[in-house]
Scaffold this motif. Structure first.
Motif, short mmCIF file in Angstrom:
data_model
loop_
_atom_site.label_atom_id
_atom_site.label_comp_id
_atom_site.label_asym_id
_atom_site.label_seq_id
_atom_site.Cartn_x
_atom_site.Cartn_y
_atom_site.Cartn_z
N VAL A 150 0.86 -1.18 0.00
CA VAL A 150 0.00 0.00 0.00
C VAL A 150 0.90 1.23 0.00
CG1 VAL A 150 -1.81 1.26 1.23
CG2 VAL A 150 -1.78 -1.24 1.31
N TYR A 151 0.54 2.22 -0.79
CA TYR A 151 1.30 3.48 -0.82
C TYR A 151 0.57 4.50 0.05
CZ TYR A 151 3.71 1.21 -4.67
OH TYR A 151 4.43 0.32 -5.44
N VAL A 152 1.25 4.94 1.09
CA VAL A 152 0.68 5.89 2.04
C VAL A 152 1.47 7.19 1.95
CG1 VAL A 152 0.14 6.34 4.46
CG2 VAL A 152 0.00 3.99 3.57
N ASN A 153 0.79 8.24 1.52
CA ASN A 153 1.46 9.54 1.28
C ASN A 153 2.70 9.35 0.41
OD1 ASN A 153 -0.43 10.94 2.85
ND2 ASN A 153 0.70 10.48 4.74
N ASN A 154 2.53 8.54 -0.64
CA ASN A 154 3.55 8.25 -1.66
C ASN A 154 4.71 7.39 -1.16
OD1 ASN A 154 2.30 9.76 -3.83
ND2 ASN A 154 2.94 11.62 -2.75
N GLU A 155 4.61 6.86 0.05
CA GLU A 155 5.63 5.96 0.58
C GLU A 155 5.10 4.53 0.55
OE1 GLU A 155 8.71 6.72 1.52
OE2 GLU A 155 8.44 8.86 1.09
N GLU A 156 5.93 3.61 0.06
CA GLU A 156 5.52 2.21 -0.01
C GLU A 156 5.62 1.55 1.37
OE1 GLU A 156 7.12 -0.44 -3.19
OE2 GLU A 156 7.74 -1.71 -1.51
#
Length: 326
Positions: free
Chosen positions: A132-138
């Protein structure tokens, strides 16, 4: 990767998704909204399952002002195979944990009429690793084990664990949610009978919303939405510098009375003998919306759950902790 020394109970309903994270029960609308490519404020958690389509989930989707879509739709058992269901479930997990996390046990539930055909599929679907990408972080969510229960057992287990009912009693659970009414009769943990229909509180909310828009016109239309109806009925509606008690309006009372009568008739028409149950549990959003009408029936075996919206997820939590304790 962070290892969660706890379970993760989550109850995804048509109207609201409930989770227990840490010592808090979180309740948010079961909606998703695609993030725009324009300027975006950073207080909302941006999510993606493919690192391309960015979206918000739950309250972030509503508060951000983007167009929102119900993630679960109507009472369709194939919804668990949809992209929107994945966005909802993994979106809330990403939002809740914010970093790569190993979850030893996730417990969720299904409506009784979906359970036999979908429980095994859902357990296999959720178990394992998901990016999942959360605020563009994997981040990676690794779920070691998944248990799926019939939803009414969540309420039953919560009430047994808190010693509010006899574990061997005959119990009828009347769960009035956002989209559906589900009625289940249990003897202990055995489900004897169930019935359900698409007559949840959404029907009343839609009729009240139409009336209020007609009544107040452009003065309040922008603030009148289905997602805000529980708040408006509880707190009132502000227009022209004054707060109007919407719930006390005669027309609104008539709409609510009609909706409750329709739900009570459904229970009777489907052969549930409420006098034969030691406990009749009113839960879900309808228990709060119609608490006064239920109480007016003056039935000694009626129990109205003030925290009915959270009852299932609290039951999943008790169950999960007992499983982890061995």
């Amino acid at each position: 990767m962070k290892v969660l020394n706890d379970c993760y109970p989550i109850d995804a309903g048509n109207g609201f998704t409930k989770r227990r994270v840490g010592d808090k029960i979180l309740v948010e609308s079961s909606v998703i909204g695609e993030r725009t490519d324009f300027y975006n404020r950073t207080q909302y958690t941006s999510l993606s399952l493919d690192n391309e389509t960015q979206y918000y989930v739950g309250n972030d989707a509503i508060e951000s002002g983007v167009d929102v879509t119900p993630a679960l739709g109507d009472d369709d058992e194939m919804r668990y195979r949809s992209k929107e269901f994945d966005q909802l479930m993994y979106g809330f997990m990403g939002k809740d944990f914010q970093q790569s996390t190993e979850i030893p046990l996730l417990v969720t539930g299904l409506p009784v009429n979906h359970y036999l055909k979908q429980a095994s599929y859902l357990m296999k679907k959720l178990k394992g690793s998901k990016i999942v990408y959360v605020n563009n972080e994997e981040i990676i969510l690794h779920i070691k084990d998944v248990h799926v229960l019939p939803q009414p057992l969540g309420t039953y287990m919560y009430l047994v664990a808190t010693e509010r009912i006899d574990p061997n009693a005959r119990v009828t659970v009347i769960d009035g949610g956002y989209g559906t009414l589900d009625v289940t009769e249990l003897k202990g943990q055995n489900i004897i009978k169930r019935a359900g229909g698409n007559i949840g509180v959404k029907i009343a909310y839609e009729e009240i919303l139409t009336y209020l828009i007609d009544e107040f016109g452009s003065r309040g239309t922008n603030d009148l939405t289905l997602s805000k109806m529980p708040y408006i009925l509880a707190k009132g509606f502000q227009t022209d510098g004054q707060i109007i008690n919407i719930a006390a309006m005669p027309k609104v009372q008539n709409i609510l009375n009609k909706h409750f009568d329709k739900n009570f008739k459904f229970v009777r028409d489907h052969g549930f003998d409420l006098s034969a149950s030691q406990y009749v549990i009113w839960t879900g959003g309808m228990a709060q919306l119609h608490a006064d009408r239920i109480a007016a029936k003056e039935r000694k075996n009626f129990i109205i759950l003030e925290d009915g919206q959270e009852a299932n997820v609290k039951g999943y939590d008790y169950y999960a902790k007992s499983v982890l304790a061995g």
